[in-house]
Design an enzyme around this catalytic site. Sequence first.
Site, PDB file in Angstrom:
ATOM      1  N   GLU A 228      55.928  18.221  50.720  1.00  0.00           N
ATOM      2  CA  GLU A 228      55.640  18.068  49.303  1.00  0.00           C
ATOM      3  C   GLU A 228      55.907  19.392  48.579  1.00  0.00           C
ATOM      4  OE1 GLU A 228      51.517  17.817  48.674  1.00  0.00           O
ATOM      5  OE2 GLU A 228      51.665  17.391  46.537  1.00  0.00           O
TER       6      GLU A 228
ATOM      7  N   ASP B 172      49.424  18.740  51.434  1.00  0.00           N
ATOM      8  CA  ASP B 172      48.129  19.399  51.367  1.00  0.00           C
ATOM      9  C   ASP B 172      46.971  18.455  51.668  1.00  0.00           C
ATOM     10  OD1 ASP B 172      48.928  21.967  50.822  1.00  0.00           O
ATOM     11  OD2 ASP B 172      49.225  21.535  48.686  1.00  0.00           O
TER      12      ASP B 172
ATOM     13  N   ASP C 280      44.514  18.003  49.904  1.00  0.00           N
ATOM     14  CA  ASP C 280      43.791  17.690  48.662  1.00  0.00           C
ATOM     15  C   ASP C 280      44.155  16.299  48.146  1.00  0.00           C
ATOM     16  OD1 ASP C 280      46.333  17.949  47.759  1.00  0.00           O
ATOM     17  OD2 ASP C 280      45.996  19.760  46.573  1.00  0.00           O
TER      18      ASP C 280
ATOM     19  N   ASP D  15      46.091  15.240  45.719  1.00  0.00           N
ATOM     20  CA  ASP D  15      47.511  14.953  45.514  1.00  0.00           C
ATOM     21  C   ASP D  15      48.225  14.735  46.841  1.00  0.00           C
ATOM     22  OD1 ASP D  15      47.231  15.099  42.844  1.00  0.00           O
ATOM     23  OD2 ASP D  15      48.155  17.086  42.605  1.00  0.00           O
TER      24      ASP D  15
END
Length: 642
Positions: A433, A506, A508, A510
Site C-alpha cells: 500500500e 499497515d 491501522d 486504512d
Amino acid sequence: MADGNTTSYQASDITVLEGLEPVRRRPGMYIGSTGPSGLHHLIWEVVDNAVDEAMAGYCTRIDVVLLKDGGCRVVDNGRGIPVEPHPNDPDGRSAAEIVLTTLHAGGKFGGSGYKMSGGLHGVGISVVNALSDRLVLEIDRDGNHHVLEFKNGGEPVGSLRVTGPAPRGRTGTTVTFWPDPAIFEDVDFRAQTVTERLQVMAFLNKGLEIRFSDQRPGHESSAVFRYNGGIVDYVKHLNAARESLFRKVAFFDQREADQEVEVALQWNTGFHESIHSFANGISTTEGGMHEEGFKKALTNVINRYARARNLLKEKDENLLGEDIREGLTAIISVRLRDPQFEGQTKAKLGNVPIRSLVERTTNEKLAEWLEENPREANQAVQKAMLAARARVAARQARDLTRRKSALDGAGLPGKLVDCSSRNPRECELFIVEGNSAGGSAKDARDPRTQAVLPIRGKILNVERARIDKMLKNAEIQALVAAIGAGIAEDFDVTKIRYHKVILLADADVDGSHIRTLLLTFFFRQMKPLVEGGFVYVAQPPLYSTLVGKEKIYLKDDAAKDSFLAEHPDHKADFQRLKGLGEMDFHELRDTTIDPAKRSLLQITVEQAALADEVCAVLMGEDVDLRRQFIQANAKDVRFLDI
Ligand code: 0RA
C-alpha cells in the site's frame, strides 16, 4: 397437510420392523455422526415428529426446553402417540412403547396415517431413545396422563401407565431425553444451533408457534417463533438487512395428490443470489430438482414478460438466468412422499417429478403475479437488464485485461518491480500500500526472488462494485497482469508467476480496509489462488525494544506483555513502530521481508470469505450489524478488524 379428516389412525397401523441394537452399534448410520451434528439430530428428530402433527392439522404449538441437568424436553399439543395395546404385539405392549422401541415403527412407514412426513431424516423417534441414557415419554390422550420411562438406550422401565388425568382437555406428547455420553463425543447442546433451526421450522410452517427456552445455568434465554406469513416472512427476514427492490413479496403455491410446492421471492438491490430450498422442511443446500425447475421457469417467465412488454427488443438477446437472479432472495419449499436426498452431503433433492411441478407452477403463477404487479415486474426486468449489460461489459474488460497481460515482459505493468528469477516456486510478490512503503520494500527485498507492486489504497474503494468496474481499475489490471494467470473463469492457477502473493499493509484502519478489499477480490476473482494457499498477509510488528545491542520485535500488546513477564528487569523503552512507510530499511527487512525473520499469515478460504462478508456488510448502512458481525468473527481474523 391438513388431511386429518380423511385418514384414521389406529394402533394396528404401526408396523413392527426391528429392535434398537443396530442403532447403538452404528449410530452414524442413523444420525450421520456422533459429533455435534448427530447430537442435535436427536432434537430435530423429536421436533420433526411434532411438526408432522402440525402439518396433519392437529398441533399448533411446540416447546423445546434445554433443561438444567443437560436433558432436552420437547412438548407438543398434537393428538398424542396412540396408547392402546398394539394388536400385532404378542405381549400386548402399548403402541407408544412400540413406537419408541422399534426401528422404523411409526405411522409414516405404516402407510395410511401420514402422507408427507417431515420427520424423514428417516429414522424416527426410536433412534433418539436408542441413543439416550434416559428418556421419559408423557402422553396426554383420552383424558389421561400417561408416562413411560426408558433407560440405557431404550429399555422400558415397566410399561405405559396412567398417572392421573390429563390437564383439562389437553392432548399431546412430551419427550424428555438425556443423550448418552457413552455414544456422543460431547453432550452439550448449542443454543444458537437449536434456535436457528427452530426459527426456520417456524418460517416453513405458517402459524405454528415454536418456543425455545434454555434453562441451563449461565445460558438462560428464551425465544418465540411464529410467522403467520410463513415463507413470505422468511423472505422479508432475509432481506431485512438489505435494501429491497420493492416492498411486495411474490408468493405462489400448488398442491397435488402427493407433492406440493410453495415459493416466495423478492429482489434486493445487491448482486447476490440467495435461493434457499427445502424438502419436507429439510434444507437442501446442494439444490436439486425443485431448484432446477424453479430456475428454468423463472428465466423463462421473466424473458417472456420482458418481450411481451417490449422491454426486450427483437434484436436483444434473452436475459440469462444469472442476470435475472442477481439480487434475488427466494424460498422454495416442497413436500413430497419419499424424498430422495443425494449428493456429497445428502442435501440435494433427487425426485424428478417435483421438478415438473415446480416448473409448471412457477411458469403459470409467477407470470400471473407479474401481470398483477406491473410496477414490480418492470423493476425486476430493469434490474436484470442492468445485470446483463454489466455481464457483457465485464467480459469485454476481462478480454482487454487478458490481452494486456498476454505476453510476459511486454505485458507487465510499469509499476511492478519484478524479480529476476523465472521459477514461480521461489518467487514472491509483495503488494504494498502506498508509493513510499513500496520504495522501502523495494530497497529491502532480495531482487532475485522478491517482486514489489505498489498500489494506491483508496482507488480500490469500490466495495463490491460489479466486476466490470473493478476490471477498468488500473490497480486491478496491474495486479492481474503481474500475477499473470488471468481472472475469473479464465484464471489458471498453474500459470501464476509467484507462489507467494503477500499483502503488505499497515495495521491501522486504512490498511485493514485495503486488505479486506484485496482478499475479497482474490476470493471472488482468483479463488484457486486462495485455495492453493498462495495468498499471505505480512504482519509487521507493533513494537521494538533493545536487549543489549540486539533489536527485538514484538508483534502486539500480548507479545509485549509476555516479553515483560519473561524479562522483569527490562528497562529499555519500547518503540511503537508506525506505518510501513516510516519504517527504515533494516526494520522493514527484519520484520516483513526477510523470509528467515518475518511473520506471515497464510490466508484460508474461510478468511477470504469472511473478508467478502465484511465487504458486503460495509456496503449496507447498518453500522450495528457491521459491528456485531466483526465482533463475532474478529477473534480468528484479527487483521480484518475494522
Ligand atoms: C403415531 C401415530 C399418531 C401420532 C403419532 C405417532 C405422534 C408421534 C409423535 C412424536 C412426537 N409428537 C408426536 N405426536 C404424535 C396418530 C395418532 C392418532 O391417530 O390419533
